[in-house]
Write a protein that holds these residues in place. Structure first.
Motif, PDB file in Angstrom:
ATOM      1  N   VAL A 116       0.958  -1.152  -0.090  1.00 15.71           N
ATOM      2  CA  VAL A 116       0.000  -0.186  -0.082  1.00 15.71           C
ATOM      3  C   VAL A 116       1.058   1.138  -0.144  1.00 15.71           C
ATOM      4  O   VAL A 116       2.056   1.416   0.737  1.00 15.71           O
ATOM      5  CB  VAL A 116      -1.015  -0.021   1.235  1.00 15.71           C
ATOM      6  CG1 VAL A 116      -1.732   1.273   1.289  1.00 15.71           C
ATOM      7  CG2 VAL A 116      -1.715  -0.994   1.220  1.00 15.71           C
ATOM      8  N   TYR A 117       0.460   2.164  -0.876  1.00 21.44           N
ATOM      9  CA  TYR A 117       1.242   3.429  -0.950  1.00 21.44           C
ATOM     10  C   TYR A 117       0.607   4.607  -0.430  1.00 21.44           C
ATOM     11  O   TYR A 117      -0.551   4.671  -1.001  1.00 21.44           O
ATOM     12  CB  TYR A 117       1.687   3.497  -2.399  1.00 21.44           C
ATOM     13  CG  TYR A 117       2.534   2.399  -3.095  1.00 21.44           C
ATOM     14  CD1 TYR A 117       4.010   2.461  -2.975  1.00 21.44           C
ATOM     15  CD2 TYR A 117       1.989   1.405  -3.603  1.00 21.44           C
ATOM     16  CE1 TYR A 117       4.662   1.399  -3.500  1.00 21.44           C
ATOM     17  CE2 TYR A 117       2.562   0.076  -4.016  1.00 21.44           C
ATOM     18  CZ  TYR A 117       4.096   0.242  -4.037  1.00 21.44           C
ATOM     19  OH  TYR A 117       4.793  -0.869  -4.655  1.00 21.44           O
ATOM     20  N   ILE A 118       1.294   5.442   0.470  1.00 17.77           N
ATOM     21  CA  ILE A 118       0.637   6.564   1.049  1.00 17.77           C
ATOM     22  C   ILE A 118       1.415   7.754   0.684  1.00 17.77           C
ATOM     23  O   ILE A 118       2.599   7.677   0.967  1.00 17.77           O
ATOM     24  CB  ILE A 118       0.546   6.406   2.515  1.00 17.77           C
ATOM     25  CG1 ILE A 118      -0.363   5.066   2.772  1.00 17.77           C
ATOM     26  CG2 ILE A 118      -0.361   7.698   2.989  1.00 17.77           C
ATOM     27  CD1 ILE A 118      -0.389   4.716   4.160  1.00 17.77           C
ATOM     28  N   GLY A 119       0.712   8.454   0.009  1.00 18.95           N
ATOM     29  CA  GLY A 119       1.440   9.850  -0.610  1.00 18.95           C
ATOM     30  C   GLY A 119       1.978  10.866   0.781  1.00 18.95           C
ATOM     31  O   GLY A 119       1.005  10.844   1.765  1.00 18.95           O
ATOM     32  N   SER A 120       2.947  11.313   0.552  1.00 20.78           N
ATOM     33  CA  SER A 120       3.617  12.077   1.856  1.00 20.78           C
ATOM     34  C   SER A 120       2.696  13.332   2.257  1.00 20.78           C
ATOM     35  O   SER A 120       2.931  13.929   3.302  1.00 20.78           O
ATOM     36  CB  SER A 120       4.981  12.466   1.519  1.00 20.78           C
ATOM     37  OG  SER A 120       5.128  13.414   0.468  1.00 20.78           O
ATOM     38  N   VAL A 121       1.703  13.866   1.807  1.00 19.73           N
ATOM     39  CA  VAL A 121       1.104  14.897   2.009  1.00 19.73           C
ATOM     40  C   VAL A 121      -0.518  14.461   2.262  1.00 19.73           C
ATOM     41  O   VAL A 121      -1.327  15.383   2.382  1.00 19.73           O
ATOM     42  CB  VAL A 121       0.977  16.179   1.258  1.00 19.73           C
ATOM     43  CG1 VAL A 121       2.492  16.772   0.743  1.00 19.73           C
ATOM     44  CG2 VAL A 121       0.427  15.949  -0.407  1.00 19.73           C
ATOM     45  N   CYS A 122      -0.603  13.333   2.215  1.00 15.22           N
ATOM     46  CA  CYS A 122      -2.275  12.815   2.565  1.00 15.22           C
ATOM     47  C   CYS A 122      -2.248  13.246   3.941  1.00 15.22           C
ATOM     48  O   CYS A 122      -1.551  12.880   4.907  1.00 15.22           O
ATOM     49  CB  CYS A 122      -1.993  11.483   2.510  1.00 15.22           C
ATOM     50  SG  CYS A 122      -2.264  10.470   0.530  1.00 15.22           S
ATOM     51  N   SER A 123      -3.454  13.842   4.333  1.00 13.31           N
ATOM     52  CA  SER A 123      -3.734  13.941   5.684  1.00 13.31           C
ATOM     53  C   SER A 123      -4.155  12.669   6.420  1.00 13.31           C
ATOM     54  O   SER A 123      -4.352  11.536   6.034  1.00 13.31           O
ATOM     55  CB  SER A 123      -4.833  14.865   5.889  1.00 13.31           C
ATOM     56  OG  SER A 123      -6.047  14.037   5.677  1.00 13.31           O
TER      57      SER A 123
END
Length: 280
Positions: A68-75
């Motif tokens: 699973v990939y979570i972008g670094s500016v996702c709240s």
């Protein structure tokens, strides 16, 4: 005079990081506290800043067969609401921050701050999370446990940016997170604990244990976990006192304004004992 840069895409951001000496700001919830003024004056940033929350490439949460990939500016709120994110991390976010903070703060910011009391770090260590970082020279991935090198120390060059948090897809029979603090979501932890295990035919196929706020970084001992792999759940439960003894030497908290080291150590080991005793 402080200069603010607001790149609209990732390439522009990486060019700024290459050419300028800046502090990276996304949600800014930790940075604002660190730079706040006690005289009601504006935030006293001591260096130029690069605000990255407008970069669409960093706002995505997606998956492939393995990660699973979570972008670094996702709240934190977006992460908590995503169906792709492991329940252990979502449950941690629910306990670690108030709604106002969850809508602003980011997971990558919690990692970049590298505080021993960072609640999200405990499940991320347990889940074997990776950090993706980029510069104009290329991209690399590093284990979170290697990325954080000490108290507020990280393996990130001045021209590099955290772009993703990468979490391996792992299934557990049960996972558990506990934060101990004066209040739940509105307070910094006195300590935190996460545990997870997978059973097959009553045999322990995987077991993971992690502690926060009890050492300079999150405490996770894979060598101790491996001693339990292949045993039956009843064998592990009978070993509970021995297991607590194994971990005791690695629980080295400090005294500070939130708690004292004796309390932190005692409660950490009690949480470990309870986790082992309740393997089912």
């Amino acid at each position: 005079m402080v200069t603010s840069y607001i790149p609209l895409n990732l390439d522009e951001c990486l060019k700024i990081l290459s050419d300028k000496q800046v502090r990276i700001v996304a949600g800014g919830t930790d940075m604002l506290i660190q730079n706040r003024s006690h005289t009601s004056m504006p935030i006293g940033f001591k260096s130029d800043v690069c605000y990255i929350s407008n970069i669409e490439e960093l706002k995505k949460i997606y998956e492939d067969e393995t990660f699973v990939y979570i972008g670094s500016v996702c709240s934190l709120e977006a992460i908590m609401e995503s169906e792709l994110v492991p329940e252990l991390l979502k449950n941690t976010i629910l306990e670690m921050a108030s709604p106002a903070i969850r809508h602003t703060a980011t997971l990558a910011g919690n990692i970049g701050n590298a505080s021993p009391a960072g609640d999200s770090l405990v499940p991320l260590y347990l889940l074997d999370a990776l950090v993706e970082k980029r510069s104009i020279k290329g991209v690399s991935k590093v284990a979170l446990s290697d990325f954080i090198t000490g108290v507020r120390k990280i393996d990130l060059e001045k021209d590099e940016l955290i772009t993703k948090v990468i979490i391996p897809k792992i299934s557990f029979t049960k996972s558990y997170f506990k934060k101990v603090g004066p209040r739940l979501s509105d307070a910094i932890s006195k300590l935190s604990f996460a545990g997870a295990y997978k059973l097959e035919n009553d045999l322990v196929k995987d077991i993971r244990i992690a502690f926060g706020s009890v050492n300079v970084t999150v405490v996770r001992r894979r060598d101790l976990e491996e001693r339990l792999i292949g045993k039956t759940k009843d064998e592990v439960k009978k070993m509970v006192s021995e297991i607590v003894d194994w971990y005791e030497e690695f629980i080295k908290p400090i005294d500070d304004q939130r708690s004292n080291k004796e309390y932190r150590k005692s409660i950490s080991l009690k949480l470990l004992r309870s986790f082992i005793e309740n393997i089912e």
